[in-house]
Motif scaffolding. Structure first.
Motif, mmCIF file in Angstrom:
data_model
loop_
_atom_site.group_PDB
_atom_site.id
_atom_site.type_symbol
_atom_site.label_atom_id
_atom_site.label_comp_id
_atom_site.label_asym_id
_atom_site.label_seq_id
_atom_site.Cartn_x
_atom_site.Cartn_y
_atom_site.Cartn_z
ATOM 1 N N GLN A 89 1.176 -1.141 0.069
ATOM 2 C CA GLN A 89 0.120 -0.127 -0.319
ATOM 3 C C GLN A 89 0.636 1.191 0.140
ATOM 4 O O GLN A 89 0.283 2.393 -0.605
ATOM 5 N N HIS A 92 2.108 1.651 -2.902
ATOM 6 C CA HIS A 92 1.286 2.430 -4.013
ATOM 7 C C HIS A 92 1.140 3.589 -4.150
ATOM 8 O O HIS A 92 0.414 5.304 -5.159
ATOM 9 N N SER A 338 -6.234 -2.209 1.367
ATOM 10 C CA SER A 338 -6.318 -2.495 0.251
ATOM 11 C C SER A 338 -5.838 -4.012 -0.090
ATOM 12 O O SER A 338 -7.514 -4.622 0.029
ATOM 13 N N LYS A 339 -4.303 -4.570 -1.104
ATOM 14 C CA LYS A 339 -5.221 -6.204 -1.389
ATOM 15 C C LYS A 339 -5.009 -6.869 -0.895
ATOM 16 O O LYS A 339 -5.813 -8.232 -0.650
#
Length: 402
Positions: A89, A92, A338-339
């Motif tokens: 994250q 990113h 996030s993911k």
């Protein structure tokens, strides 16, 4: 809720009582003749923290994100290409910040659970024959996944490609916890914040820049520099030279920073790094050998010494563990982002902490997991970790960290 709150997120971290007392100061004139006695030593001491003789330190009243922005906007121009691996994250978010400033980011997608690939960085730079890539951006410690990248290996890859790009490193959750060798690895810009290894509240964004980076700043001003005002290094340089700031600094945080650096110096930076490795290893053994669970980090070489991201079994919501730990046991654990949202929870083990504090985090997380239906053996992680802490030689951790 009665009793002490146990803060085990990977930042903000626990603030030592000494630092809290140091920050309890009356306000003063930040233009007074005596103010530089506080500030000038801070710039030099921050350089020592990242092992540089030639770098230049800047302290902004911001978070680490502000320092991210300062490093990029002072050294690059509109449309410049930068290379950045994305594996969590925070890598990113740094990429997103660069794109919002109009930079052309070449993104290297990596699996969330591994770090930056020196080989992939080498290959991209070797293929860039006209040297259009102006900088490489790498997160040293990705807190979202509990992964640490090898910055020395990244530098070696850049050297092997014979590429002149600048090397910028996010050290927000690694500085004063994981080794950083700015001069040896020829890092051109290091970013950190006050709320992690420096054991302070959030509010200071810190950047340390190499001479090469400062020369790039001067060159950028002759082209099409990125816009900046609050985060202009030149304004800071002019004021910092005599111990002042171009705007009002956070006085309590500066006093707290001085005390935090005193604490680090008293323990010794090498010992601080070794302590983090030692404590992290106990947590990791408790997770893997005691609970039988996996870390998000795919291999031991990626495992972070400041945060462990623990995967929950399939069908279980990691957020439920975090919520139960907080509401029932007064324990704050880090969330999946996030993911990996819902797939894990994180135990932060950095800053001002010791063996018993890590054992408390394991104990509270274990009770929360059992409460939400994760079948781990009662006391298993604490048993493994405590035996490691009792029997392991701290000196070996110091040697490994050196």
């Amino acid at each position: 809720m009665a009793g002490r709150h146990f803060l085990h997120v990977p930042g903000p971290t626990n603030v030592p009582d000494r630092v809290l007392r140091a920050m309890h100061v009356p306000m003063e004139d930040h233009r007074s003749p005596v103010f530089p006695a506080l500030t000038l030593p801070l710039f030099q001491r921050l350089k020592s923290l990242v092992r540089t003789e030639t770098g230049e330190a800047f302290i902004f009243p911001s978070s680490g994100t502000g320092a991210w922005e300062a490093v990029l906007t002072n050294t690059l121009c509109a449309g410049d290409r930068v290379l950045s691996p994305r594996f969590g994250q925070f890598s990113h978010l740094w990429i997103d910040l660069a794109q919002r400033h109009g930079l052309d980011v070449v993104i290297q997608e990596e699996e969330w659970g591994i770090g930056a690939s020196p080989q992939n960085i080498h290959d991209a730079l070797a293929a860039d024959r006209d040297h259009s890539i102006k900088a490489v951006m790498v997160v040293q410690n990705e807190t979202a996944t509990g992964v640490t990248s090898d910055i020395g290996a990244v530098r070696a890859a850049m050297d092997a490609a014979k590429h002149p790009a600048l090397l910028f490193v996010d050290g927000v959750s690694s500085i004063a916890s994981i080794d950083m060798r700015m001069d040896e690895w020829r890092v051109d810009g290091i970013v950190t914040g006050s709320q992690k290894g420096l054991m302070l509240p959030a509010g200071l964004g810190i950047a340390v820049m190499s001479r090469k980076a400062m020369e790039a700043m001067e060159a950028a001003r002759t082209r099409d520099p990125l816009k900046r005002c609050y985060f202009d290094f030149l304004d800071m340089q002019k004021a910092n030279a005599t111990g002042y700031f171009p705007y009002t600094p956070s006085l309590p945080l500066l006093y707290g920073l001085r005390e935090a650096l005193d604490i680090i110096d008293e323990e010794g930076l090498d010992q601080v790094i070794a302590r983090h490795r030692f404590l992290a290893e106990g947590v990791r053994r408790g997770v893997k050998q005691g609970w039988g669970l996996k870390l998000c980090a795919r291999e031991p070489k990626w495992e972070s010494d400041t945060v462990s991201a623990i995967l929950v079994p399939e069908g279980v919501d990691g957020a439920a563990v975090i919520r139960r730990a907080f509401e029932r046991y007064n324990l704050a654990l880090g969330a999946g982002l996030s993911k990996v949202a819902g797939k894990l929870f994180r135990i932060g083990h950095l800053g001002d902490l010791n063996e018993l504090m890590c054992l408390a985090a394991l104990s509270g997380a274990e009770m929360a997991m059992r409460d939400v239906g994760i079948a781990v053996e009662p006391g298993s992680a604490v048993a493994v970790a405590s035996e490691y802490y009792r029997s392991a030689d701290k000196a070996s951790s110091l040697k490994a960290a050196a």
